[in-house]
Design a protein around this motif. Structure first.
Motif, short mmCIF file in Angstrom:
data_model
loop_
_atom_site.label_atom_id
_atom_site.label_comp_id
_atom_site.label_asym_id
_atom_site.label_seq_id
_atom_site.Cartn_x
_atom_site.Cartn_y
_atom_site.Cartn_z
N THR A 63 0.27 -1.33 -0.03
CA THR A 63 0.29 -0.20 0.07
C THR A 63 1.04 1.46 -0.22
O THR A 63 0.54 2.73 -0.91
CB THR A 63 -0.87 0.23 0.94
N ASP A 64 2.39 1.60 0.74
CA ASP A 64 2.99 2.91 0.51
C ASP A 64 3.31 2.33 -0.54
O ASP A 64 3.80 3.96 -1.48
CB ASP A 64 4.33 2.04 1.17
N VAL A 66 1.46 3.37 -3.79
CA VAL A 66 -0.16 3.20 -4.08
C VAL A 66 0.42 4.78 -5.05
O VAL A 66 0.07 5.30 -5.92
CB VAL A 66 -1.09 3.31 -3.59
N THR A 98 -5.19 8.56 -3.93
CA THR A 98 -3.99 8.00 -3.41
C THR A 98 -5.16 7.40 -1.89
O THR A 98 -5.08 5.80 -1.85
CB THR A 98 -2.92 8.88 -3.26
N GLU A 102 -5.01 3.10 -2.05
CA GLU A 102 -4.72 2.57 -0.57
C GLU A 102 -5.58 1.57 0.48
O GLU A 102 -5.44 0.22 0.06
CB GLU A 102 -3.93 3.57 0.83
N LYS A 103 -6.77 1.90 0.19
CA LYS A 103 -8.15 1.11 1.37
C LYS A 103 -8.45 0.14 0.22
O LYS A 103 -7.99 -1.11 0.66
CB LYS A 103 -9.25 1.72 1.19
N TYR A 105 -6.27 -1.53 -1.93
CA TYR A 105 -5.20 -2.20 -1.75
C TYR A 105 -5.55 -2.77 -0.74
O TYR A 105 -4.82 -4.08 -0.72
CB TYR A 105 -3.88 -1.86 -3.06
#
Ligand SMILES: C=CC1=C(C)c2cc3[nH]c(cc4nc(cc5[nH]c(cc1n2)c(C)c5CCC(=O)O)C(CCC(=O)O)=C4C)c(C)c3C=C
Ligand code: FES
Ligand SMILES: [Fe+2]
Length: 420
Positions: A63-64, A66, A98, A102-103, A105
């Motif tokens: 997630t970092d 994304v 983003t 992120e959520k 993924y």
């Protein structure tokens, strides 16, 4: 294409339970540790080594990643043309999007599995190629993603470090992992490859003028092996329905949509996706009724339809509840299958017992054999590209497209002198 600042997936509904997906267990990178020998015909008659470079869009592995992934994606004028405002609007759009992505993924296990699948598929394909194409062995797997690591420039530097350039005349095959050609996907990856070839190997780059001999597998929409792999996954899913209902299950082929501005420019993708669907249905002997629909629209502009989520809802309303969704334009799982199809479309339709999804190709041995067959056929024909690659879209105004296509078509002469 006009994109407003408030981009959102059309008809997306969040859900919390993560979907399980199988990943192959193996190391991160498959790059070569030691330089490979230059291309010369050895005692066995091999003209290898041959670099097999998988091209794809890529996805954030964690997630970092994304933010960087979306930032590169929204900077790409071949995918999202924002003209002179690209460098201002692109970062704004990606920053805004983003947190939401992120959520998503996070819900599919913390990242996209596309890198692991690509590295696995390529490594396995190369093992088969070494056996069925000894004349171009050894085959060395590389991955070049457009928006995530390993990026094209990283792959290219590695190719040079591994000895494929520097006057040694190494051979590399750019193998698109989008079976159907779109200028916004494969076209964008080829434009990027041409850019880095120019920067790292062009005149003044410190190397000889272009020493790697490139050829391109630019499309393979109706290859019999690809068709067989899709057909077997569909048959396996159909077998889960009671026999008396099986032949009436509706097959819903789902492909990533395109903005109508891209379709109307003359992009080949819709026709090639339709070709895959028809070939798969021919292989299945038209056993079931079927439709092609389109998913993953982003933003408010007009996109090619019908939309997958609406199609499922509409059929259910009509009383057709036995539906199999088939992702037909992707060769592995990622957010569009694991989140959009599994969690949103199927998870929220209220009929998870009758609406199902065919497995993605992922680690299918039939699919990996198909990749090797596509590559073997390409290596034996001696063609740098398909005929189709040289023809630009009727309404294309991009200088980048023009230069890229000229470059790859121009590799034909080098290729002939190498294989002669
Ligand atoms: C055949 C495949 C694809 C086509 C054609 C395509 C066109 C296309 N995509 C966007 C915008 C986005 N795509 C995003 C993710 C994404 N797209 C594809 C494939 C195609 N895109 C994949 C496989 C993925 C997921 C990658 C992964 O998870 O591994 C995204 C990011 C996710 C999101 O923000 O929703 C965007 C944005 C456009 C505008 C476009 C056509 C021009
Ligand atoms: S946009 Fe299709 S060739 Fe340029
Ligand atoms: Fe996309």
């Amino acid at each position: 294409m006009s994109i407003r600042l408030s981009l959102s997936r059309v008809s997306r509904r969040a859900r919390s339970s993560p979907s399980a997906h199988l990943l192959p267990q193996f190391g991160q990178r498959r790059y070569l540790a030691t330089p490979v020998p230059p291309v010369t015909q050895d005692a066995t008659g091999s003209k290898g080594p041959t670099a097999m470079v998988f091209l794809n869009m890529g996805g954030p592995s964690t997630t970092d990643e994304v933010g960087d992934f979306l930032s590169r994606l929204f900077s790409d004028g071949d995918l999202i043309p924002l003209g002179r405002l690209q460098s201002y609007i692109g970062p704004l759009l990606s920053k805004r999007r983003t947190p939401k992505i992120e959520k998503q993924y996070a819900e599919i296990g913390g990242g996209s599995p596309i890198r692991k699948w690509s590295e696995y598929q390529n490594a396995e394909m190369c093992k088969i190629l070494d056996k069925i194409s000894p004349e171009t062995a050894p085959h060395k797997p590389y991955v070049a993603f457009r928006y995530a690591n390993p990026l094209t420039e990283e792959m290219y530097s590695q190719l040079l470090a591994d000895g494929f350039g520097n006057g040694k005349g190494g051979r590399a095959v750019a193998f698109t992992q989008y079976p159907q050609y779109s200028c916004s996907t494969t076209g964008s990856s080829l434009n990027e490859l041409w850019k880095w070839r120019h920067r790292l190997e062009g005149k003044g780059a410190g190397n000889n003028d272009g020493t790697i001999n490139w050829s391109v597998i630019d499309r393979w929409p109706a290859h019999h092996g690809l068709v067989e792999a899709f057909a077997q996954n569909i048959e396996a899913k159909l077998a889960e329905y009671p026999e008396e209902r099986r032949k009436d299950v509706v097959l819903l082929f789902s492909a990533h949509s395109l903005p109508m501005s891209v379709v109307n420019r003359g992009d080949p993708y819709p026709a090639e996706v339709a070709a895959t669907v028809y070939a798969v249905m021919q292989r299945l002997k038209f056993s079931n009724p079927y439709r092609l629909c389109w998913q993953s629209q982003v933003g408010p502009s007009a996109w090619l339809g019908p939309q997958t989520s609406n199609t499922v809802e509409d059929y259910i309303k009509k009383g057709q509840k036995d539906l199999v969704l088939i992702p037909i334009a992707f060769t592995s799982d990622h957010i569009e299958t694991l989140y959009e199809l599994d969690l949103e479309v199927i998870g929220e339709c209220g009929h998870t017992d009758t609406v199902k999804r065919a497995e993605s190709l992922n680690g299918s041995p039939v699919f990996i054999q198909a990749l090797a067959d596509v590559a073997k056929e390409h290596l034996s024909t001696g063609s740098a590209t398909t005929q189709q690659l040289s023809l630009r879209c009727p309404a294309c105004k991009s200088e980048r497209c023009s230069e890229t296509k000229k470059f790859f078509a121009g590799q034909q002469e080098k290729l002939f002198s190498q294989i002669a």
